[in-house]
Scaffold this motif. Structure first.
Motif, PDB file in Angstrom:
ATOM      1  N   ALA A  97       7.273   4.992  -3.196  1.00  0.00           N
ATOM      2  CA  ALA A  97       8.027   3.906  -4.016  1.00  0.00           C
ATOM      3  C   ALA A  97       8.933   4.507  -4.583  1.00  0.00           C
ATOM      4  O   ALA A  97       9.951   4.264  -4.327  1.00  0.00           O
ATOM      5  N   ILE A  98       9.010   5.949  -4.752  1.00  0.00           N
ATOM      6  CA  ILE A  98      10.220   6.063  -5.082  1.00  0.00           C
ATOM      7  C   ILE A  98      11.293   6.790  -3.831  1.00  0.00           C
ATOM      8  O   ILE A  98      12.324   6.144  -4.212  1.00  0.00           O
ATOM      9  N   ALA A  99      10.975   6.685  -3.067  1.00  0.00           N
ATOM     10  CA  ALA A  99      11.732   6.603  -2.053  1.00  0.00           C
ATOM     11  C   ALA A  99      12.431   5.264  -1.599  1.00  0.00           C
ATOM     12  O   ALA A  99      13.495   5.563  -1.638  1.00  0.00           O
ATOM     13  N   ARG A 100      11.444   4.621  -1.504  1.00  0.00           N
ATOM     14  CA  ARG A 100      11.685   3.576  -1.484  1.00  0.00           C
ATOM     15  C   ARG A 100      12.422   2.360  -2.378  1.00  0.00           C
ATOM     16  O   ARG A 100      13.753   1.971  -2.349  1.00  0.00           O
ATOM     17  N   ALA A 138       0.137  -1.564  -6.926  1.00  0.00           N
ATOM     18  CA  ALA A 138      -0.888  -1.279  -7.830  1.00  0.00           C
ATOM     19  C   ALA A 138      -0.017  -1.314  -9.892  1.00  0.00           C
ATOM     20  O   ALA A 138      -0.331   0.257  -9.403  1.00  0.00           O
ATOM     21  N   ASP A 139      -0.398  -1.566 -10.242  1.00  0.00           N
ATOM     22  CA  ASP A 139      -0.635  -0.996 -11.964  1.00  0.00           C
ATOM     23  C   ASP A 139      -1.665   0.192 -12.289  1.00  0.00           C
ATOM     24  O   ASP A 139      -1.721   0.854 -13.036  1.00  0.00           O
ATOM     25  N   ASP A 182       5.061   4.835 -14.732  1.00  0.00           N
ATOM     26  CA  ASP A 182       5.597   5.677 -14.804  1.00  0.00           C
ATOM     27  C   ASP A 182       6.234   5.835 -13.948  1.00  0.00           C
ATOM     28  O   ASP A 182       6.840   7.069 -13.762  1.00  0.00           O
ATOM     29  N   LEU A 183       6.015   4.864 -13.130  1.00  0.00           N
ATOM     30  CA  LEU A 183       7.411   4.644 -12.065  1.00  0.00           C
ATOM     31  C   LEU A 183       8.834   4.831 -12.545  1.00  0.00           C
ATOM     32  O   LEU A 183       9.402   5.679 -11.888  1.00  0.00           O
ATOM     33  N   VAL A 184       8.879   5.147 -13.863  1.00  0.00           N
ATOM     34  CA  VAL A 184      10.580   4.803 -14.697  1.00  0.00           C
ATOM     35  C   VAL A 184      10.835   6.186 -14.764  1.00  0.00           C
ATOM     36  O   VAL A 184      11.743   6.659 -14.174  1.00  0.00           O
ATOM     37  N   PRO A 185       9.561   6.669 -15.706  1.00  0.00           N
ATOM     38  CA  PRO A 185      10.629   8.366 -15.686  1.00  0.00           C
ATOM     39  C   PRO A 185      10.123   9.295 -14.684  1.00  0.00           C
ATOM     40  O   PRO A 185      10.678   9.820 -14.625  1.00  0.00           O
ATOM     41  N   LYS A 186       9.408   9.136 -13.704  1.00  0.00           N
ATOM     42  CA  LYS A 186       9.049   9.330 -12.422  1.00  0.00           C
ATOM     43  C   LYS A 186      10.593   9.465 -11.554  1.00  0.00           C
ATOM     44  O   LYS A 186      11.351  10.508 -10.883  1.00  0.00           O
ATOM     45  N   ALA A 209       0.685  -0.932   0.112  1.00  0.00           N
ATOM     46  CA  ALA A 209      -0.193   0.514   0.167  1.00  0.00           C
ATOM     47  C   ALA A 209       0.892   1.235   0.325  1.00  0.00           C
ATOM     48  O   ALA A 209       1.198   2.194   1.231  1.00  0.00           O
ATOM     49  N   LEU A 210       1.544   1.789  -1.388  1.00  0.00           N
ATOM     50  CA  LEU A 210       2.015   3.013  -1.033  1.00  0.00           C
ATOM     51  C   LEU A 210       2.036   3.053  -1.992  1.00  0.00           C
ATOM     52  O   LEU A 210       1.558   3.118  -3.661  1.00  0.00           O
ATOM     53  N   ASN A 211       2.542   5.076  -1.991  1.00  0.00           N
ATOM     54  CA  ASN A 211       1.429   5.880  -3.525  1.00  0.00           C
ATOM     55  C   ASN A 211       3.177   5.538  -4.548  1.00  0.00           C
ATOM     56  O   ASN A 211       4.279   5.321  -3.737  1.00  0.00           O
ATOM     57  N   MET A 212       2.559   6.697  -5.339  1.00  0.00           N
ATOM     58  CA  MET A 212       3.837   6.898  -6.139  1.00  0.00           C
ATOM     59  C   MET A 212       5.018   7.360  -5.066  1.00  0.00           C
ATOM     60  O   MET A 212       6.447   6.870  -5.102  1.00  0.00           O
ATOM     61  N   GLY A 213       5.071   8.659  -5.211  1.00  0.00           N
ATOM     62  CA  GLY A 213       6.065   9.246  -3.734  1.00  0.00           C
ATOM     63  C   GLY A 213       6.493   8.010  -3.076  1.00  0.00           C
ATOM     64  O   GLY A 213       8.109   7.847  -2.652  1.00  0.00           O
TER      65      GLY A 213
END
Ligand code: UDP
Length: 259
Positions: A20-23, A68-69, A92-96, A14-18
């Motif tokens: 996930a990026i931090a992880r 979750a995609d 989105d995760l990759v470009p972000k 249960a993670l948001n984009m921010g």
């Protein structure tokens, strides 16, 4: 400790984009050289496939992050009272994550594995222009059936050892990419691998993402189906039939362990 939500048998973070990026950032900052952590990004199709594909289940079990995609999974999670904060699509995760590297002034070494011949090279040109701090150290489009060929697997593992990327972007389609990474992750000389489908095509401008309004309405799948009908109509018809049944099944027996 990340909260996990169990949906249709899959355990989704249960993670948001921010977050996930931090992880990802944490993983890359660790100097530890060990097995490569990897990320999978389930959508409705994975949820359906997961029910009958032991290889995919195993890949999910070994993944360090399950994100979750698609919107339908997030909507279902809320309906089933196991809420996920938002969708975190791989494409989105990759470009972000690249944005994050560029904005924070930190170089990242990337290897692109997958997509048709030539697509990776076109992606490199676009990446260089947009994110100068993203250093693509290698690109490889393995031939069809490579996953069953030990020599081909050796070639890929060897290239990773030579180039030592931080991030391995894997675009081989599901469930091939998840199964391949799960099988080899202990020997991949990268800090993290992302199993992200057509992302290399999107980075190269080879395929177009659905317009933003379609993404917001949760009908990105419709755009994909219309752009590749021969490959995708049958798959989505099955998903449209099976997925509501999965939601209903979990609704009727929410506490039962689902294997
Ligand atoms: N692909 C590949 N090797 C394969 C099969 C697929 O490189 O053996 C690539 C294909 O060229 C495309 C991506 O995998 O770039 C497919 O991504 P997509 O998300 O469309 O796959 P799906 O999971 O939806 O089947």
């Amino acid at each position: 400790m990340i909260q996990k939500q169990k949906l249709f048998g899959m355990e989704i973070d249960a993670l948001n984009m921010g977050q996930a990026i931090a992880r990802l950032r944490e993983w890359l900052d660790e100097s530890r050289l060990g097995k490569c952590r990897y990320v999978v990004t389930p959508n409705v199709d994975h949820a359906v496939l997961w029910q009958e594909h032991e290889g995919l289940r195993d890949a999910y079990r070994k993944a360090s992050l399950v994100l979750a995609d698609g919107h339908p999974l997030v909507w279902a999670s809320r309906l089933l009272r196991r809420p996920l904060p938002e969708r975190v699509p791989g494409s989105d995760l990759v470009p972000k994550f690249f944005d994050h590297c560029q904005d924070s002034g930190r170089e990242v070494r990337v290897f692109l594995l997958g997509a048709a011949p030539g697509v990776g090279a076109r992606a490199v040109e676009k990446i260089r222009k947009r994110w100068p701090l993203v250093n693509v150290v290698g690109v490889y489009s393995p031939p069809l059936g490579f996953e069953k060929d030990p020599d081909e697997n050796e070639i890929i593992l060897g290239r990773l050892i030579l180039t030592r990327p931080d991030l391995l972007v894997v675009g081989l389609g599901a469930p091939k990419q998840e199964c391949w990474v799960a099988q080899h992750h202990e020997h991949l000389a990268a800090k993290a691998a992302l199993c992200v489908g057509a992302t290399i095509d999107f980075l190269a401008g080879e395929k177009r993402r659905a317009p933003y309004w379609m993404q917001c309405l949760g009908v990105e799948w419709l755009h994909r189906m219309l752009s590749e009908p021969r490959r995708l109509v049958k798959r989505y018809a099955k998903d449209a039939w099976v997925f509501p049944q999965l939601v209903l099944k979990q609704m009727l027996s929410p506490s039962r362990a689902w294997n």
